[in-house]
Design a protein around this motif. Structure first.
Motif, mmCIF file in Angstrom:
data_model
loop_
_atom_site.group_PDB
_atom_site.id
_atom_site.type_symbol
_atom_site.label_atom_id
_atom_site.label_comp_id
_atom_site.label_asym_id
_atom_site.label_seq_id
_atom_site.Cartn_x
_atom_site.Cartn_y
_atom_site.Cartn_z
ATOM 1 N N HIS A 1 0.714 -0.782 0.005
ATOM 2 C CA HIS A 1 -0.070 -0.162 0.116
ATOM 3 C C HIS A 1 0.862 1.354 -0.112
ATOM 4 C CE1 HIS A 1 -3.880 1.975 1.085
ATOM 5 N NE2 HIS A 1 -3.562 2.783 1.834
ATOM 6 N N PHE A 2 0.717 2.130 -0.770
ATOM 7 C CA PHE A 2 1.259 3.704 -0.771
ATOM 8 C C PHE A 2 2.540 2.977 -0.655
ATOM 9 C CE2 PHE A 2 -2.753 5.231 -0.781
ATOM 10 C CZ PHE A 2 -2.539 6.028 -2.016
ATOM 11 N N GLY A 3 3.552 2.399 -1.594
ATOM 12 C CA GLY A 3 4.718 1.617 -1.340
ATOM 13 C C GLY A 3 5.866 1.001 -0.037
ATOM 14 N N GLY A 4 4.514 1.319 1.153
ATOM 15 C CA GLY A 4 4.720 0.041 1.876
ATOM 16 C C GLY A 4 4.057 -1.110 2.560
ATOM 17 N N TYR B 1 1.930 -5.864 -5.313
ATOM 18 C CA TYR B 1 0.466 -5.353 -4.549
ATOM 19 C C TYR B 1 -0.313 -6.354 -5.150
ATOM 20 C CZ TYR B 1 2.410 -0.344 -4.048
ATOM 21 O OH TYR B 1 2.824 0.547 -3.323
ATOM 22 N N TYR C 1 -6.900 -2.208 -1.493
ATOM 23 C CA TYR C 1 -4.974 -0.939 -0.685
ATOM 24 C C TYR C 1 -4.534 -0.779 -2.527
ATOM 25 C CZ TYR C 1 -6.308 -1.752 3.878
ATOM 26 O OH TYR C 1 -7.216 -1.446 5.113
ATOM 27 N N THR C 2 -4.824 -2.068 -3.647
ATOM 28 C CA THR C 2 -4.276 -1.201 -4.605
ATOM 29 C C THR C 2 -4.531 0.268 -5.496
ATOM 30 O OG1 THR C 2 -2.839 -3.878 -4.689
ATOM 31 C CG2 THR C 2 -3.465 -2.605 -6.912
ATOM 32 N N SER D 1 -6.614 2.327 -4.495
ATOM 33 C CA SER D 1 -6.208 3.873 -3.707
ATOM 34 C C SER D 1 -4.850 4.222 -3.677
ATOM 35 C CB SER D 1 -6.626 3.386 -1.951
ATOM 36 O OG SER D 1 -5.771 2.507 -1.800
ATOM 37 N N THR D 2 -3.266 3.224 -4.249
ATOM 38 C CA THR D 2 -2.597 3.623 -3.808
ATOM 39 C C THR D 2 -2.314 4.478 -5.197
ATOM 40 O OG1 THR D 2 -1.419 1.731 -3.035
ATOM 41 C CG2 THR D 2 -0.340 3.283 -4.527
ATOM 42 N N PHE D 3 -3.018 3.570 -6.177
ATOM 43 C CA PHE D 3 -2.953 4.436 -8.085
ATOM 44 C C PHE D 3 -3.830 5.011 -8.248
ATOM 45 C CE2 PHE D 3 -0.027 0.162 -7.101
ATOM 46 C CZ PHE D 3 0.988 1.185 -7.534
#
Lengths: 290, 290
Positions: A11-14, B266, B271-272, B274-276
């Motif tokens: 999630h967001f790189g983490g 990912y 959660y993926t 929302s990241t992108f």
């Protein structure tokens, strides 16, 4: 105290990981979600923000719906999302009540049967969980903050006020501010703590604030950020008592330390949280020095 | 075609409203969520982005968990989140199967019993819903785009390819790209469309792409944005067939029009997304001219 990984996603790189563990405090298997930012690759330790959920929530609601990720990643802050109560402990009274029992820990230590053995979410959040996180993850225990939503906003405010030296900052979305006067509190506190209301004040943000201000023990270097929608169904009728908090803050001469923001028409739920979450993460990032 | 407001909340300065209506297409009560940005106060009409959900989803999953709000508000784009199937239509076979029936419309028009009366999500998304939105809201029908997740990614790609002049842009998160070869497709298409597989190709993105490219009927002014996590449990075993899409795009000489991004580790879920999500909203905003 060993941890079991239930699920891990990026999630967001983490990473966002769901862990379970046997809790010595609540005497049951507890779960939490932990976001570790990519920053853990560059830093020995990262700051930690506790995010406490509300009534009916589990460890999933806040991370799934709040939109915390972008700013947490940007500032390199870890976030922990604990569950809101003990689970599966065979207490029949916990099953059929939305406001007492499962998902309704109210972040206190119960003293009355049948709750006193397991409903010890205050000690879980303040003692056991921090130790567990510190022992297992690159978390800097000297840089932690706390926030929450609704019942979890009550939790964040009361836990902060009772442990002012432990947290760098505090914030809340639609918190229950005056639990012992809220219908939720009247119902839950009488069961968890008994009818002697003198014991209720230590789990009531407004009462704690009055006490600390009276004793001149309130930290003067901390700002309280609180977001409240005026379309929140629990603002009127008065479950949250936000206007009482505003009045109390005024009477105590603490307005410069409280940023209580009323948002026209916004509701009680996560669509409000996600609208304003970035401001909260920024608020904590500043206090955490990142 | 009258609309009933089920619930309305504020979100990023705009409104997110759940509506229900009697659908003449699916012959049942349908629900959708509609985000109208604050920009409707300044503009006569705003562009619209369709967001199609995946298997097991309702009209709530995407808006609750995707984090679409910030960028949609910034660019003044309306988003509509339809439900993923008919509901409560008394089809016994629809109850017990995760991949056929409720929450599994696959954005097609079924031709076989007992599905053909209600499972007409293709016509619902392409015909009835646009008309309903245009009649009731300040939506500019000349500026619409489409995206989706998983089964909804399949829906976005196939609906776009079958109606290239209707949408300004298309994107997908973890789409099923080659439905007629996916275990999900083999199971669902044989029931919805029957065993004659010649009818399946029109609901298969890879097959549609081959056909359009062969006929030189693929628009050359549109870019396909697709995000796919390599930790997606449905990538291997091959439910999504994303690598087949990559190969097909190469063979057809279309690599300049396809931005298929693989993200290390990912997962398949929100959660993926929302990241992108911001990249997708920006992608559509550019095509929509906002």
């Amino acid at each position: 105290m060993s941890l079991t990984t239930v699920q891990q996603v990026k999630h967001f790189g983490g990473t966002l990981t769901k862990y379970s563990h046997e809790s010595s405090t609540t005497q049951c298997t507890m779960r939490f979600n932990l976001f570790l930012p990519r920053a853990v690759e560059q830093h020995a330790k990262v700051p930690l923000l506790y995010c406490l959920g509300g009534l009916t929530a589990t460890e999933d609601n806040f991370p799934q719906k709040s939109g915390f990720g972008a700013k947490a990643a940007e500032h390199g802050i870890a976030l922990v999302f604990p569950d809101t109560s003990p689970r599966n402990v065979g207490v029949a009274e916990a099953e059929d009540d939305n406001c007492v029992g499962y998902s309704a820990g109210f972040y206190l230590n119960a003293t009355q049967a049948p709750w006193e053995k397991n409903w010890r979410m205050y000690d879980y959040i303040v003692k056991e969980l921090p130790q567990l996180l510190e022992n297992n993850f690159p978390i800097d225990p000297s840089r932690t903050s706390i926030m929450g939503h609704s019942m979890g906003g009550h939790g964040a405010l009361t836990i902060f006020l009772k442990n002012q030296d432990r947290y760098k900052s505090v914030s809340a979305f639609a918190p229950i501010t005056n639990l012992s006067r809220s219908p939720w509190g009247l119902h839950a506190l009488s069961r968890y703590l008994g009818e002697d209301r003198s014991t209720w004040a230590e789990y009531d943000a407004v009462e704690l604030l009055k006490h600390l201000a009276g004793e001149k023990k309130l930290r003067n270097d901390v700002n309280f950020l609180i977001d409240q929608g005026t379309g929140d169904e629990y603002l009127n009728p008065d479950h949250l008592h936000t206007y009482d908090l505003v009045e109390t803050v005024k009477k105590l001469g603490l307005t410069s330390q409280f940023d209580i923001r009323f948002h026209d028409g916004y509701s009680h739920g996560y669509y409000t949280i996600s609208t304003f979450i970035n401001d909260h993460i920024e608020h904590h990032a500043k206090a955490l020095g990142v």
